[in-house]
Write an enzyme that holds these catalytic residues in place. Structure first.
Site, PDB file in Angstrom:
ATOM      1  N   SER A 133     -13.684 -29.676  12.602  1.00 23.45           N
ATOM      2  CA  SER A 133     -14.115 -31.338  13.156  1.00 23.45           C
ATOM      3  C   SER A 133     -15.064 -30.868  14.640  1.00 23.45           C
ATOM      4  O   SER A 133     -13.809 -29.231  14.731  1.00 23.45           O
ATOM      5  CB  SER A 133     -12.918 -32.143  13.876  1.00 23.45           C
ATOM      6  OG  SER A 133     -13.489 -32.864  14.703  1.00 23.45           O
ATOM      7  N   LYS A 187      -8.447 -33.977   7.023  1.00 27.01           N
ATOM      8  CA  LYS A 187      -9.880 -34.166   8.294  1.00 27.01           C
ATOM      9  C   LYS A 187     -10.587 -35.387   8.326  1.00 27.01           C
ATOM     10  O   LYS A 187     -10.951 -36.394   9.099  1.00 27.01           O
ATOM     11  CB  LYS A 187     -10.600 -32.925   7.633  1.00 27.01           C
ATOM     12  CG  LYS A 187     -11.943 -33.249   8.163  1.00 27.01           C
ATOM     13  CD  LYS A 187     -12.401 -33.236   9.503  1.00 27.01           C
ATOM     14  CE  LYS A 187     -13.874 -33.680  10.162  1.00 27.01           C
ATOM     15  NZ  LYS A 187     -14.752 -33.729   9.313  1.00 27.01           N
ATOM     16  N   HIS A 190      -8.693 -38.189   9.634  1.00 24.97           N
ATOM     17  CA  HIS A 190      -8.799 -37.463  11.650  1.00 24.97           C
ATOM     18  C   HIS A 190     -10.159 -38.233  11.170  1.00 24.97           C
ATOM     19  O   HIS A 190     -10.068 -39.006  12.774  1.00 24.97           O
ATOM     20  CB  HIS A 190      -9.407 -35.671  11.640  1.00 24.97           C
ATOM     21  CG  HIS A 190      -9.768 -36.083  12.711  1.00 24.97           C
ATOM     22  ND1 HIS A 190     -10.648 -35.972  12.881  1.00 24.97           N
ATOM     23  CD2 HIS A 190      -9.525 -35.060  13.705  1.00 24.97           C
ATOM     24  CE1 HIS A 190     -12.243 -35.280  14.035  1.00 24.97           C
ATOM     25  NE2 HIS A 190     -10.857 -35.255  14.756  1.00 24.97           N
ATOM     26  N   ASN A 191     -11.507 -38.791  10.640  1.00 26.49           N
ATOM     27  CA  ASN A 191     -12.073 -38.971  11.119  1.00 26.49           C
ATOM     28  C   ASN A 191     -12.098 -40.918  10.489  1.00 26.49           C
ATOM     29  O   ASN A 191     -13.029 -41.377  11.592  1.00 26.49           O
ATOM     30  CB  ASN A 191     -13.442 -38.571   9.505  1.00 26.49           C
ATOM     31  CG  ASN A 191     -14.115 -36.976  10.496  1.00 26.49           C
ATOM     32  OD1 ASN A 191     -13.102 -36.595  10.623  1.00 26.49           O
ATOM     33  ND2 ASN A 191     -15.043 -37.426   9.534  1.00 26.49           N
ATOM     34  N   GLU A 194     -10.815 -41.385  14.745  1.00 29.16           N
ATOM     35  CA  GLU A 194     -12.101 -41.649  14.987  1.00 29.16           C
ATOM     36  C   GLU A 194     -12.495 -42.555  15.253  1.00 29.16           C
ATOM     37  O   GLU A 194     -13.150 -43.255  16.235  1.00 29.16           O
ATOM     38  CB  GLU A 194     -13.079 -40.353  14.902  1.00 29.16           C
ATOM     39  CG  GLU A 194     -13.785 -40.001  15.151  1.00 29.16           C
ATOM     40  CD  GLU A 194     -15.353 -39.128  15.012  1.00 29.16           C
ATOM     41  OE1 GLU A 194     -14.462 -37.585  14.851  1.00 29.16           O
ATOM     42  OE2 GLU A 194     -16.120 -39.036  15.000  1.00 29.16           O
TER      43      GLU A 194
HETATM   44  P1  NBP Z   1     -26.397 -31.112   6.271  1.00 28.06           P
HETATM   45  O1  NBP Z   1     -25.094 -31.852   5.886  1.00 28.06           O
HETATM   46  O2  NBP Z   1     -27.825 -31.276   6.659  1.00 28.06           O
HETATM   47  O3  NBP Z   1     -26.799 -30.068   4.696  1.00 28.06           O
HETATM   48  C1  NBP Z   1     -28.056 -29.194   5.101  1.00 28.06           C
HETATM   49  C2  NBP Z   1     -27.874 -27.678   4.565  1.00 28.06           C
HETATM   50  O4  NBP Z   1     -27.908 -27.147   3.119  1.00 28.06           O
HETATM   51  C3  NBP Z   1     -29.377 -27.193   4.489  1.00 28.06           C
HETATM   52  O5  NBP Z   1     -28.333 -25.522   4.685  1.00 28.06           O
HETATM   53  C4  NBP Z   1     -29.033 -27.360   3.200  1.00 28.06           C
HETATM   54  O6  NBP Z   1     -30.432 -26.046   2.620  1.00 28.06           O
HETATM   55  C5  NBP Z   1     -28.172 -26.637   2.315  1.00 28.06           C
HETATM   56  N1  NBP Z   1     -28.300 -27.680   0.856  1.00 28.06           N
HETATM   57  C6  NBP Z   1     -28.630 -28.545   0.117  1.00 28.06           C
HETATM   58 BR1  NBP Z   1     -29.370 -30.342   1.513  1.00 28.06          BR
HETATM   59  N2  NBP Z   1     -29.185 -28.861  -0.717  1.00 28.06           N
HETATM   60  C7  NBP Z   1     -28.731 -27.756  -0.971  1.00 28.06           C
HETATM   61  C8  NBP Z   1     -28.685 -27.006  -2.477  1.00 28.06           C
HETATM   62  N3  NBP Z   1     -28.509 -27.752  -3.500  1.00 28.06           N
HETATM   63  N4  NBP Z   1     -28.651 -25.029  -2.716  1.00 28.06           N
HETATM   64  C9  NBP Z   1     -27.524 -25.468  -1.858  1.00 28.06           C
HETATM   65  N5  NBP Z   1     -28.194 -25.526  -0.666  1.00 28.06           N
HETATM   66  C10 NBP Z   1     -28.302 -26.493  -0.072  1.00 28.06           C
HETATM   67  O7  NBP Z   1     -26.021 -29.951   7.200  1.00 28.06           O
HETATM   68  P2  NBP Z   1     -24.824 -29.721   7.902  1.00 28.06           P
HETATM   69  O8  NBP Z   1     -25.481 -31.848   9.040  1.00 28.06           O
HETATM   70  O9  NBP Z   1     -25.047 -28.743   9.229  1.00 28.06           O
HETATM   71  O10 NBP Z   1     -24.018 -30.046   7.746  1.00 28.06           O
HETATM   72  C11 NBP Z   1     -23.248 -28.743   7.233  1.00 28.06           C
HETATM   73  C12 NBP Z   1     -21.979 -29.660   6.451  1.00 28.06           C
HETATM   74  O11 NBP Z   1     -21.092 -29.948   7.539  1.00 28.06           O
HETATM   75  C13 NBP Z   1     -21.869 -30.725   5.935  1.00 28.06           C
HETATM   76  O12 NBP Z   1     -21.244 -31.332   5.341  1.00 28.06           O
HETATM   77  C14 NBP Z   1     -21.253 -31.916   6.765  1.00 28.06           C
HETATM   78  O13 NBP Z   1     -20.677 -33.062   6.421  1.00 28.06           O
HETATM   79  C15 NBP Z   1     -20.603 -31.228   7.311  1.00 28.06           C
HETATM   80  N6  NBP Z   1     -20.037 -31.317   8.851  1.00 28.06           N
HETATM   81  C16 NBP Z   1     -21.273 -31.983  10.037  1.00 28.06           C
HETATM   82  C17 NBP Z   1     -21.014 -32.106  10.684  1.00 28.06           C
HETATM   83  C18 NBP Z   1     -21.953 -32.511  11.879  1.00 28.06           C
HETATM   84  O14 NBP Z   1     -21.409 -32.757  13.113  1.00 28.06           O
HETATM   85  N7  NBP Z   1     -22.979 -32.778  11.373  1.00 28.06           N
HETATM   86  C19 NBP Z   1     -19.206 -32.080  11.339  1.00 28.06           C
HETATM   87  C20 NBP Z   1     -18.532 -31.870  10.905  1.00 28.06           C
HETATM   88  C21 NBP Z   1     -18.745 -31.075   8.992  1.00 28.06           C
HETATM   89  P3  NBP Z   1     -32.116 -26.132   2.743  1.00 28.06           P
HETATM   90  O15 NBP Z   1     -32.132 -25.619   4.080  1.00 28.06           O
HETATM   91  O16 NBP Z   1     -32.690 -25.152   2.240  1.00 28.06           O
HETATM   92  O17 NBP Z   1     -32.589 -27.319   3.241  1.00 28.06           O
END
Ligand code: NBP
Length: 480
Positions: A133, A187, A190-191, A194
């Site tokens: 988080s 987690k 936690h959300n 939130e």
């Molecule tokens: P995203 O959730 O938007 O995912 C994008 C990533 O997933 C890119 O690297 C993409 O690769 C890859 N991907 C996908 Br889409 N399909 C794929 C597949 N079939 N095989 C391999 N790679 C694949 O990214 P994020 O917002 O950075 O979040 C990452 C994780 O962290 C998620 O689970 C999210 O829920 C979690 N999270 C996010 C936050 C936040 O604030 N954003 C906070 C806490 C946790 P590509 O570049 O080749 O398309």
């Protein structure tokens, strides 16, 4: 795979916003980080823009990536939750060896994590579902990390994760939570908290606006002031920031040009579904999830706009006193949201045999995460004093705080109701409090009704046993 190239302490695959910031955080802490992303462009952008952050190993294929890692290999997956995560796990697992560690740092559903951990364990691999988080800023500068999975893997992984986590009073905001899905479960809750926290803040803002007619800038100042008291928290702090923002195009407060339909990605909904399954009344979180859903029912809302309000009461006359009431109502409702969240964590712990320690969670949520707040120190102290607390509301500190707030809380809910201002989370939290402390609940009547139409039986207050009234045959009572 060339063994000589295996120099990275950790690998990160999935280099969108979260993954790339965590990779940079590892590198900034002196760890050599192997980088991988499905499409190479993201890997190259990271190295191009931030290559000087530390020691990165650029890889293109999964084979190259796995080959770049020291043994036991540690890979953090930061891809989209759901099917993409399963696909990446499978690809990695086919290249890894016994004792290697796969960490899923995405927002995965804890039941998926339980399933994945069992499958990986059969293949001799350690699978760690880690809740992370703090959003993108936290990922870069220090998130709160909630790793589950086998305890043994934490021995190798813990120091790495702790080094990049936030720290409060010298303590890392990261600890081993419990087996298999425990980290993602925690987690998720936690959300959920939130969600409740944000809804309560929203209701406090709405009351100042609609009941007191305060200008947005003044409301921002109120939140700024609250942030130096008992409500000191990240969400209250950024509320002041968002409310202070003026839209460059219109000159209006930004909050007035943002469409009032709140989105959700699912963790709040998961929390409520899980609470229903566990039989835990997380009413504050549920109201927050439903409030977002109602806000997004834009067509329905448009058509319902003309519905009569009935006669509405006038605004409170003493603005300062009512602002103070709102402060207390917010605090008390927030305690309820946490109390309910911790109840759910305790129930999850029992259901899945996780042996979770609520005090540890309060400790690691003090920094890095979105719900970080001064008040978590109090929660930590409460569980340190009594690890078996039946409810956070019964910890002496919180009991006193809520008892001192209850008159204000009632005034706020009553005023909102008579002025036609929706306060679902304030009102339902107060009702929860009143139900919890009640001597008798109407559940006795519910039992009577259930016995009447379905012979569901009931227990009596004055003797042991299970009873049924023969409703259709003279209404005498029999022992069932
Ligand atoms: P995203 O959730 O938007 O995912 C994008 C990533 O997933 C890119 O690297 C993409 O690769 C890859 N991907 C996908 Br889409 N399909 C794929 C597949 N079939 N095989 C391999 N790679 C694949 O990214 P994020 O917002 O950075 O979040 C990452 C994780 O962290 C998620 O689970 C999210 O829920 C979690 N999270 C996010 C936050 C936040 O604030 N954003 C906070 C806490 C946790 P590509 O570049 O080749 O398309």
């Amino acid at each position: 795979m060339t063994e000589t190239a295996a120099r990275a302490q950790i690998g990160v695959t999935g280099l969108a916003v979260m993954g790339s910031n965590i990779a940079r955080n590892f590198a900034r802490h002196g760890h050599t980080v192997a980088l991988h992303n499905r499409s190479i462009a993201k890997t190259d952008t990271l190295i191009e823009k931030h290559g000087t952050d530390g020691d990165f190993v650029r890889t293109e294929t999964m084979e190259e990536f796995v080959g770049a890692l020291q043994k036991p290999r540690r890979v953090l997956i930061m891809v989209k939750a759901g099917d993409p995560t399963d696909a990446v796990i499978e690809e990695l697992a086919s290249l890894m060896e016994e004792g290697d560690i796969i960490i899923d740092g995405g927002n995965s559903l804890y039941t998926d994590t339980i399933r994945r951990e069992a499958a990986m364990s059969k293949r001799g691999l350690n699978f760690v579902g880690a809740g992370i988080s703090g959003g993108e800023e936290g990922a870069l500068n220090g998130p709160s990390i909630m790793p589950g999975g086998p305890k043994e893997s934490y021995e190798s992984l813990g120091p790495l994760l702790e080094s990049i986590s936030a720290h409060v009073d010298g303590e890392p905001c990261c600890t081993h939570i419990g087996p298999n899905g425990a980290g993602h479960f925690v987690k998720m809750v936690h959300n959920g908290i939130e969600y409740a926290d944000m809804q309560l803040i929203g209701e406090a803002y709405d009351l100042m606006r609609k009941a007191l007619d305060l200008p947005v800038a003044e409301i921002a100042d109120v939140f700024r002031e609250w942030n130096s008291g008992d409500l000191d928290s990240y969400l209250v702090e950024i509320t002041a920031e968002v409310l202070s923002q003026i839209d460059a195009e219109t000159g209006k407060p930004l909050v007035d040009v943002i469409v009032d339909a709140a989105g959700q990605k699912g963790t709040g909904r998961w929390t409520v579904k899980s609470a229903l399954d566990l039989g835990i009344p997380t009413t504050g979180i549920a109201e927050a999830v439903f409030a977002r859903a109602l806000s997004s029912a834009t067509d329905q809302r448009k058509q319902a706009k003309g519905l009569a309000s009935g006669t509405l009461a006038a605004s409170p006359t003493d603005t300062k006193a009512f602002v103070d009431d709102i402060n207390k109502a917010l605090y008390a409702s927030k305690v309820v949201a946490y109390a309910q969240g911790f109840d759910q964590i305790a129930a999850g712990s029992t259901e899945y045999d996780w042996d979770l320690h609520p005090g540890d969670l309060a400790t690691i949520w003090r920094g890095g995460c979105i719900i970080r707040a001064k008040f978590l120190n109090r929660i930590r102290d409460a569980y340190a004093e009594n690890p078996e607390l039946p409810s956070l509301l019964l910890a002496p500190y919180f009991r006193e705080a809520v008892e001192n707030a209850v008159d204000s809380w009632r005034r706020v809910v009553a005023t909102a109701t008579t002025m036609g201002i929706p306060v679902p989370a304030f009102a339902s939290s107060l009702s929860y409090y009143d139900a919890l402390r009640a001597d008798r609940l109407p559940a006795a009547l519910t039992q009577g009704l259930r016995d009447f139409f379905g012979a569901h039986t009931y227990q009596r207050v004055d003797k042991e046993g299970t009873f049924h009234t023969l409703w259709g045959e003279g209404r005498t009572e029999i022992e069932a």
